[in-house]
Design an enzyme around this catalytic site. Structure first.
Site, PDB file in Angstrom:
ATOM      1  N   ARG A   8       1.013  -1.206   0.065  1.00  0.00           N
ATOM      2  CA  ARG A   8      -0.125   0.116  -0.254  1.00  0.00           C
ATOM      3  C   ARG A   8       0.977   1.244   0.088  1.00  0.00           C
ATOM      4  NH1 ARG A   8      -5.339  -0.550   3.806  1.00  0.00           N
ATOM      5  NH2 ARG A   8      -6.168  -2.473   2.688  1.00  0.00           N
ATOM      6  N   GLY A  58     -10.762  -8.781   3.530  1.00  0.00           N
ATOM      7  CA  GLY A  58      -9.357  -8.182   3.498  1.00  0.00           C
ATOM      8  C   GLY A  58      -9.449  -6.770   3.297  1.00  0.00           C
ATOM      9  N   CYS A  59      -8.635  -6.180   2.545  1.00  0.00           N
ATOM     10  CA  CYS A  59      -8.320  -4.888   2.056  1.00  0.00           C
ATOM     11  C   CYS A  59      -9.787  -4.321   1.469  1.00  0.00           C
ATOM     12  CB  CYS A  59      -7.288  -4.627   0.781  1.00  0.00           C
ATOM     13  SG  CYS A  59      -7.198  -3.058   0.176  1.00  0.00           S
ATOM     14  N   PHE A  60     -10.151  -3.273   2.417  1.00  0.00           N
ATOM     15  CA  PHE A  60     -11.228  -2.508   2.013  1.00  0.00           C
ATOM     16  C   PHE A  60     -11.317  -1.753   0.745  1.00  0.00           C
ATOM     17  CE2 PHE A  60     -10.483   0.481   5.889  1.00  0.00           C
ATOM     18  CZ  PHE A  60      -9.454   1.059   5.267  1.00  0.00           C
ATOM     19  N   CYS A  62     -10.327  -3.116  -2.082  1.00  0.00           N
ATOM     20  CA  CYS A  62     -10.740  -4.059  -2.968  1.00  0.00           C
ATOM     21  C   CYS A  62     -12.385  -4.574  -2.833  1.00  0.00           C
ATOM     22  CB  CYS A  62      -9.895  -5.281  -2.820  1.00  0.00           C
ATOM     23  SG  CYS A  62      -8.199  -5.076  -3.236  1.00  0.00           S
TER      24      CYS A  62
END
Length: 223
Positions: A8, A58-60, A62
């Protein structure tokens, strides 16, 4: 283990030239990817008539991008849920220890879609076989979960999970958690609509994290 910070926070110069060329072509303004609207018009639908669902995948960044593609979705908000610290920051959640997980609050038009349909759409966007991690991101703050707000939503979520387990698609158990809704804290402004505001960095992160490669392996497709 926190590879999320490497991906990130990585400068764009670290992306391979070939990958960057592909991503620039795919994500430039006016491309089909960028023409996807973040929110469908609510029309005459009052806020209290809108449906609300919360998913952690997971990654918000996415998860937000995946749900924005769905018919009937009015808006998505990245945030934190399930922890014991009030008003947590991204730095606190990503470091672990607050009990929160990155999640997305989905507002939808019940006339166009349903909670059951959102559940069905959610599963192919995650790895339901890995506990306390999603793709390259490890830790309970990246666990997959469905947060229910009523007995009806709980029953639908349980039935959906049971149906997936019974389908025979996977030999391993489905470990995605089903949890009651607690306070949802919207994430910092720079996280909202990240995939639209920073398409090249987002796509580089998603590719580098192996998200779509793993989804292809699990589901035979990716969103």
């Amino acid at each position: 283990m926190r590879p999320i910070h490497d991906l990130r926070g990585a400068p764009l110069a670290l992306a391979a030239a070939a990958l960057a060329a592909v991503l620039l072509s795919a994500c430039k303004p006016g491309s089909p990817q960028m023409q996807q609207a973040h929110a469908s018009p609510a029309g005459d639908l009052a806020p209290e008539e809108q449906g609300v669902a919360i998913f952690a995948g997971g990654c918000f960044w996415c998860t937000e991008a995946d749900f924005d593609k769905l018919p009937g979705v009015l808006s998505t908000t990245s945030g934190y849920i399930g922890g014991h610290l009030a008003n947590p920051s991204y730095q606190q959640v990503s470091a672990g220890g607050t009990g929160h997980t990155e999640a997305v609050r989905v507002r939808y038009d019940p006339r166009q879609t349903s909670y059951a349909e959102l559940l069905e759409a959610f599963w192919p966007t995650i790895d339901p076989l890995t506990a306390n991690a999603q793709f390259c991101d490890h830790g309970s703050q990246y666990r997959s979960a469905i947060f229910y707000a009523s007995a009806e939503e709980q029953a639908l979520a349980e039935a959906s999970k049971a149906a997936l387990q019974a389908s025979g698609r996977f030999d391993q158990p489905i470990v995605t958690e089903l949890l009651p809704v607690t306070t949802f804290y919207p994430a910092e402004a720079y996280h909202q609509d990240y995939y639209q505001k920073n398409p090249l960095r987002y796509t580089y992160y998603r590719h580098g994290c192996g998200r779509d490669a793993r989804l292809q392996q699990l589901w035979g497709k990716h969103p």
